[in-house]
Design an enzyme around this catalytic site. Structure first.
Site, mmCIF file in Angstrom:
data_model
loop_
_atom_site.group_PDB
_atom_site.id
_atom_site.type_symbol
_atom_site.label_atom_id
_atom_site.label_comp_id
_atom_site.label_asym_id
_atom_site.label_seq_id
_atom_site.Cartn_x
_atom_site.Cartn_y
_atom_site.Cartn_z
ATOM 1 N N LEU A 15 3.338 18.945 64.538
ATOM 2 C CA LEU A 15 2.851 20.317 64.605
ATOM 3 C C LEU A 15 3.893 21.143 65.351
ATOM 4 C CD1 LEU A 15 -0.699 21.575 65.464
ATOM 5 C CD2 LEU A 15 1.278 22.533 66.661
ATOM 6 N N ILE A 16 4.314 22.248 64.739
ATOM 7 C CA ILE A 16 5.334 23.116 65.324
ATOM 8 C C ILE A 16 4.743 24.511 65.482
ATOM 9 C CG2 ILE A 16 7.675 24.033 65.098
ATOM 10 C CD1 ILE A 16 8.294 21.718 63.196
ATOM 11 N N GLY A 18 5.157 28.714 66.392
ATOM 12 C CA GLY A 18 6.139 29.794 66.296
ATOM 13 C C GLY A 18 7.129 29.626 65.163
ATOM 14 N N GLY A 22 13.528 32.096 62.934
ATOM 15 C CA GLY A 22 14.372 31.477 63.937
ATOM 16 C C GLY A 22 14.298 29.969 64.008
ATOM 17 N N ILE A 23 14.355 29.444 65.233
ATOM 18 C CA ILE A 23 14.400 28.004 65.440
ATOM 19 C C ILE A 23 13.140 27.335 64.901
ATOM 20 C CG2 ILE A 23 14.503 26.175 67.186
ATOM 21 C CD1 ILE A 23 16.111 28.089 68.949
ATOM 22 N N GLY A 24 11.985 27.946 65.083
ATOM 23 C CA GLY A 24 10.739 27.351 64.612
ATOM 24 C C GLY A 24 10.728 27.160 63.111
ATOM 25 N N SER A 146 15.128 27.231 77.071
ATOM 26 C CA SER A 146 16.255 28.144 76.979
ATOM 27 C C SER A 146 17.243 27.760 78.068
ATOM 28 C CB SER A 146 15.784 29.583 77.208
ATOM 29 O OG SER A 146 16.869 30.468 77.405
ATOM 30 N N TYR A 159 11.098 36.470 82.042
ATOM 31 C CA TYR A 159 11.349 35.478 80.990
ATOM 32 C C TYR A 159 11.905 34.190 81.593
ATOM 33 C CZ TYR A 159 13.378 33.332 76.814
ATOM 34 O OH TYR A 159 13.706 32.453 75.808
#
Length: 287
Positions: A15-16, A18, A22-24, A146, A159
């Site tokens: 399960l992923i 986002g 992009g990366i998701g 990040s 952030y």
């Protein structure tokens, strides 16, 4: 574009979160190509067009589902739905997040709490719901953080605080989860050519004009950062390769940077015992 119910030989299920861009999105495609039954989730399934198009172009199937990481009921429904349909969960990739540019004097504490809610507590919501099922399969808990979770960066206080919190939480959780058979890893991208930067959702020129005593520093930071993204950003597919490393390696590392630049950048902090190297470096971004 959903996969069928579990077969006699169950596929590994991931399960992923986002996955709208992009990366998701890239990780979802890469996982499906590698033979994983991939549950690609996003807060608003109305934004799944790019994801669905990429799946068609790659010749893979995805199970696209709604999941809002800050809504515990939504998280529980998504995880329970996967178990009901497929009977297992072998991995989770926490990728959903939101960017934020600001500084304390110019924003409210409520703004900071909102950033923490998405980027930190959202990760905890998904991880908590998934852990019993990951224990059952000896699975993997992977979180995209990040380089901002290692090195604090100007005008990214909220952030970076959220990403620092994720890194600290997962680093602390890793040996505990490992004791019950669950592998924990964090993925640390640097600049990635993705819609993530656009999703920060602000008019930078207006923000600079309204920054008062911080205007000059903010302008210098924006110019430096935009230049970095234009000249050296990694592709989402390149960053997703590190997600796949964590997903498939026999003994994945806890901390995985997605590029040599990210390794060099985070190395500044990890080898910086007194903090002078980091503060000296980031100080040049605004001076």
């Amino acid at each position: 574009m959903s996969t069928t119910a579990a077969s006699a030989t169950p596929a590994r299920t991931v399960l992923i979160t986002g996955t709208s861009s992009g990366i998701g999105l890239a990780a979802a495609i890469a996982a499906a190509r590698a033979g994983w039954r991939t549950i690609a989730t996003l807060r608003d399934t109305g934004r799944a067009d790019a994801l669905r198009k990429a799946a068609v172009e790659a010749g893979v199937e995805l199970d696209v589902r709604q999941l809002d990481v800050v809504d515990e009921a939504s998280v529980a429904a998504a995880v329970e739905g996967v178990i009901a349909d497929y009977g297992r969960l072998d991995a989770v990739v926490n990728n959903a997040g939101a960017g934020h540019v600001g500084t304390l004097e110019l924003e409210s504490v409520a703004d900071v709490r909102e950033v923490m809610e998405v980027n930190f507590f959202g990760v905890l919501n998904v991880s908590k719901a998934a852990l019993p099922h990951l224990r059952a399969t000896g699975g993997r808990l992977i979180t995209v953080t990040s380089v901002g979770g290692v090195i604090g960066q100007p005008f990214n206080e909220a952030y970076c605080a959220a990403k620092f919190a994720v890194e600290g939480y997962m680093e602390s959780l890793a040996p505990v989860a490992g004791a019950v058979g669950v592998s924990v890893s964090v993925i640390e991208p640097g600049a990635v050519a993705t819609e993530f930067v656009n999703n920060i959702g602000l008019d930078l020129e207006a923000r600079i004009a309204a920054a008062g005593p911080y205007s000059d520093a903010l302008r210098r930071y924006v110019e430096r950062t935009v230049g970095q993204f234009l000249n050296g950003a990694q592709t989402p597919a390149g960053a997703a390769e590190s997600v796949m490393e964590a997903l498939t390696a026999d003994r994945p590392a806890f901390r995985i940077q997605t590029s040599q630049w990210a390794r060099d950048f985070t190395g500044t902090k990890l080898a910086d015992r007194d903090g002078s190297a980091v503060v000296g470096m980031t100080g040049t971004w605004v001076a």
